[in-house]
Write a protein that holds these residues in place. Structure first.
Motif, PDB file in Angstrom:
ATOM      1  N   ASN A  29       1.463   9.320  -6.034  1.00 49.85           N
ATOM      2  CA  ASN A  29       1.879  10.688  -5.730  1.00 49.85           C
ATOM      3  C   ASN A  29       2.955  11.166  -6.703  1.00 49.85           C
ATOM      4  OD1 ASN A  29       0.124  11.093  -3.640  1.00 49.85           O
ATOM      5  ND2 ASN A  29       1.577  10.438  -2.071  1.00 49.85           N
ATOM      6  N   LYS A  30       3.805  10.261  -7.109  1.00 44.61           N
ATOM      7  CA  LYS A  30       4.859  10.607  -8.059  1.00 44.61           C
ATOM      8  C   LYS A  30       4.273  10.922  -9.439  1.00 44.61           C
ATOM      9  CE  LYS A  30       9.503   9.023  -9.022  1.00 44.61           C
ATOM     10  NZ  LYS A  30      10.440   7.920  -8.920  1.00 44.61           N
ATOM     11  N   LEU A  31       3.178  10.267  -9.807  1.00 44.45           N
ATOM     12  CA  LEU A  31       2.543  10.493 -11.107  1.00 44.45           C
ATOM     13  C   LEU A  31       1.603  11.701 -11.098  1.00 44.45           C
ATOM     14  CD1 LEU A  31       1.662   6.822 -12.095  1.00 44.45           C
ATOM     15  CD2 LEU A  31       3.456   8.246 -13.079  1.00 44.45           C
ATOM     16  N   ASN A  32       1.358  12.304  -9.941  1.00 41.30           N
ATOM     17  CA  ASN A  32       0.442  13.436  -9.795  1.00 41.30           C
ATOM     18  C   ASN A  32      -0.947  13.145 -10.356  1.00 41.30           C
ATOM     19  OD1 ASN A  32       2.061  15.177  -8.378  1.00 41.30           O
ATOM     20  ND2 ASN A  32       2.937  16.110 -10.212  1.00 41.30           N
ATOM     21  N   VAL A  33      -1.528  12.058  -9.920  1.00 41.28           N
ATOM     22  CA  VAL A  33      -2.868  11.674 -10.337  1.00 41.28           C
ATOM     23  C   VAL A  33      -3.873  12.552  -9.584  1.00 41.28           C
ATOM     24  CG1 VAL A  33      -4.501   9.764 -10.408  1.00 41.28           C
ATOM     25  CG2 VAL A  33      -2.088   9.324 -10.747  1.00 41.28           C
ATOM     26  N   LYS A  34      -4.927  13.013 -10.287  1.00 41.84           N
ATOM     27  CA  LYS A  34      -5.903  13.917  -9.672  1.00 41.84           C
ATOM     28  C   LYS A  34      -6.789  13.208  -8.650  1.00 41.84           C
ATOM     29  CE  LYS A  34      -6.118  17.486 -13.080  1.00 41.84           C
ATOM     30  NZ  LYS A  34      -6.943  18.442 -13.762  1.00 41.84           N
ATOM     31  N   ASN A  35      -7.426  12.127  -9.026  1.00 43.29           N
ATOM     32  CA  ASN A  35      -8.278  11.372  -8.100  1.00 43.29           C
ATOM     33  C   ASN A  35      -7.439  10.299  -7.420  1.00 43.29           C
ATOM     34  OD1 ASN A  35     -10.527  12.857  -8.828  1.00 43.29           O
ATOM     35  ND2 ASN A  35     -10.987  11.492 -10.537  1.00 43.29           N
ATOM     36  N   ASN A  36      -6.556  10.748  -6.567  1.00 44.91           N
ATOM     37  CA  ASN A  36      -5.575   9.876  -5.935  1.00 44.91           C
ATOM     38  C   ASN A  36      -6.243   8.775  -5.107  1.00 44.91           C
ATOM     39  OD1 ASN A  36      -3.022   9.094  -5.395  1.00 44.91           O
ATOM     40  ND2 ASN A  36      -2.491  10.828  -4.111  1.00 44.91           N
ATOM     41  N   PHE A  37      -7.244   9.117  -4.331  1.00 49.90           N
ATOM     42  CA  PHE A  37      -7.877   8.154  -3.438  1.00 49.90           C
ATOM     43  C   PHE A  37      -8.575   7.043  -4.201  1.00 49.90           C
ATOM     44  CE2 PHE A  37     -11.497   6.831  -0.739  1.00 49.90           C
ATOM     45  CZ  PHE A  37     -10.753   6.253   0.278  1.00 49.90           C
ATOM     46  N   ILE A  38      -9.270   7.383  -5.267  1.00 50.33           N
ATOM     47  CA  ILE A  38     -10.002   6.375  -6.047  1.00 50.33           C
ATOM     48  C   ILE A  38      -9.033   5.400  -6.704  1.00 50.33           C
ATOM     49  CG2 ILE A  38     -11.515   6.030  -8.033  1.00 50.33           C
ATOM     50  CD1 ILE A  38     -12.806   8.753  -7.266  1.00 50.33           C
ATOM     51  N   PHE A  39      -7.991   5.942  -7.331  1.00 49.99           N
ATOM     52  CA  PHE A  39      -7.002   5.063  -7.957  1.00 49.99           C
ATOM     53  C   PHE A  39      -6.253   4.235  -6.920  1.00 49.99           C
ATOM     54  CE2 PHE A  39      -7.383   8.101 -11.530  1.00 49.99           C
ATOM     55  CZ  PHE A  39      -7.675   7.170 -12.514  1.00 49.99           C
ATOM     56  N   PRO A  44       0.810  -1.226   0.000  1.00 53.08           N
ATOM     57  CA  PRO A  44       0.000   0.000   0.000  1.00 53.08           C
ATOM     58  C   PRO A  44       0.843   1.276   0.000  1.00 53.08           C
ATOM     59  CG  PRO A  44      -0.898  -1.555   1.564  1.00 53.08           C
ATOM     60  CD  PRO A  44       0.407  -2.102   1.109  1.00 53.08           C
ATOM     61  N   SER A  45       1.937   1.270   0.744  1.00 54.39           N
ATOM     62  CA  SER A  45       2.822   2.436   0.748  1.00 54.39           C
ATOM     63  C   SER A  45       3.467   2.644  -0.611  1.00 54.39           C
ATOM     64  CB  SER A  45       3.908   2.267   1.802  1.00 54.39           C
ATOM     65  OG  SER A  45       3.347   2.131   3.074  1.00 54.39           O
ATOM     66  N   PHE A  46       3.833   1.572  -1.250  1.00 56.87           N
ATOM     67  CA  PHE A  46       4.437   1.661  -2.584  1.00 56.87           C
ATOM     68  C   PHE A  46       3.434   2.198  -3.602  1.00 56.87           C
ATOM     69  CE2 PHE A  46       5.607  -0.316  -6.672  1.00 56.87           C
ATOM     70  CZ  PHE A  46       6.862   0.247  -6.825  1.00 56.87           C
ATOM     71  N   ILE A  47       2.194   1.763  -3.504  1.00 59.40           N
ATOM     72  CA  ILE A  47       1.155   2.232  -4.429  1.00 59.40           C
ATOM     73  C   ILE A  47       0.915   3.725  -4.253  1.00 59.40           C
ATOM     74  CG2 ILE A  47      -1.292   2.050  -5.018  1.00 59.40           C
ATOM     75  CD1 ILE A  47      -1.076  -0.938  -4.199  1.00 59.40           C
ATOM     76  N   ILE A  48       0.805   4.174  -3.018  1.00 60.50           N
ATOM     77  CA  ILE A  48       0.558   5.604  -2.785  1.00 60.50           C
ATOM     78  C   ILE A  48       1.764   6.435  -3.205  1.00 60.50           C
ATOM     79  CG2 ILE A  48       1.294   5.779  -0.383  1.00 60.50           C
ATOM     80  CD1 ILE A  48      -1.815   7.400  -1.652  1.00 60.50           C
ATOM     81  N   TYR A  49       2.956   5.900  -3.031  1.00 58.47           N
ATOM     82  CA  TYR A  49       4.164   6.606  -3.461  1.00 58.47           C
ATOM     83  C   TYR A  49       4.167   6.787  -4.972  1.00 58.47           C
ATOM     84  CZ  TYR A  49       9.064   7.321  -4.642  1.00 58.47           C
ATOM     85  OH  TYR A  49      10.232   7.788  -5.177  1.00 58.47           O
ATOM     86  N   LYS A  50       3.852   5.726  -5.698  1.00 61.43           N
ATOM     87  CA  LYS A  50       3.828   5.812  -7.168  1.00 61.43           C
ATOM     88  C   LYS A  50       2.725   6.747  -7.659  1.00 61.43           C
ATOM     89  CE  LYS A  50       7.142   3.234  -8.631  1.00 61.43           C
ATOM     90  NZ  LYS A  50       8.234   3.806  -9.407  1.00 61.43           N
TER      91      LYS A  50
END
Length: 147
Positions: free
Chosen positions: A28-38, A20-26
């Motif tokens: 955040n690095k990609l600057n996705v707008k709907n971060n929580f949904i993805f 989960p930490s790795f997913i959130i790191y990636k």
């Protein structure tokens, strides 16, 4: 043999904890707008696959250890089942045999995932607040430098 199976189980569990930490790191690095949904979509997919692998591996490693100790899966009675097992390994084999009984590994995976699911949300909330605090501290320092 038991060291190998334990090591593989350990790495799979570390993967469940870190993913989960790795997913959130990636994300955040990609600057996705709907971060929580993805994060939820990828988190649920990846961690459920990992949980299935962990549950399957626990069942399969038990079978590997039983065959390594000489357990006969195709026997018709207890004497044939334990005839190739040495006396010092008899208690280990009986404990492994008992641990294999009960519910199957798919149901264990589903039940374990229900316990694991809140961890995905906790990781997101903790990461969200730490990044918010970190951004606040950076903005505060920038404002102090400007003054």
């Amino acid at each position: 043999m038991q060291i190998i199976t334990t090591t593989i189980s350990f790495f799979l569990l570390i993967g469940l904890i870190v993913s989960p930490s790795f997913i959130i790191y990636k994300l955040n690095k990609l600057n996705v707008k709907n971060n929580f949904i993805f994060y939820l979509i990828f988190g649920i997919i990846i961690t459920s696959i990992l949980m299935l692998i962990v549950a399957w591996w626990s069942h399969f490693s038990t079978k590997i250890l039983l065959s390594h100790y000489g357990y006969n899966f195709d026997s018709m009675n207890l004497i044939e089942r334990f005839e190739n097992v040495s006396a010092e390994n008899l208690d280990k084999v009986k404990n492994l045999e008992i641990s294999m009984m009960g519910i199957g590994w798919p149901l264990k995976a589903i039940m374990s995932y229900l316990v694991y699911c809140p961890y995905i949300l906790i990781v997101y909330i903790v990461t969200f607040y730490f990044t918010k605090i970190k951004k606040g501290n950076i903005q505060k320092r920038l404002n102090d430098l400007k003054s």
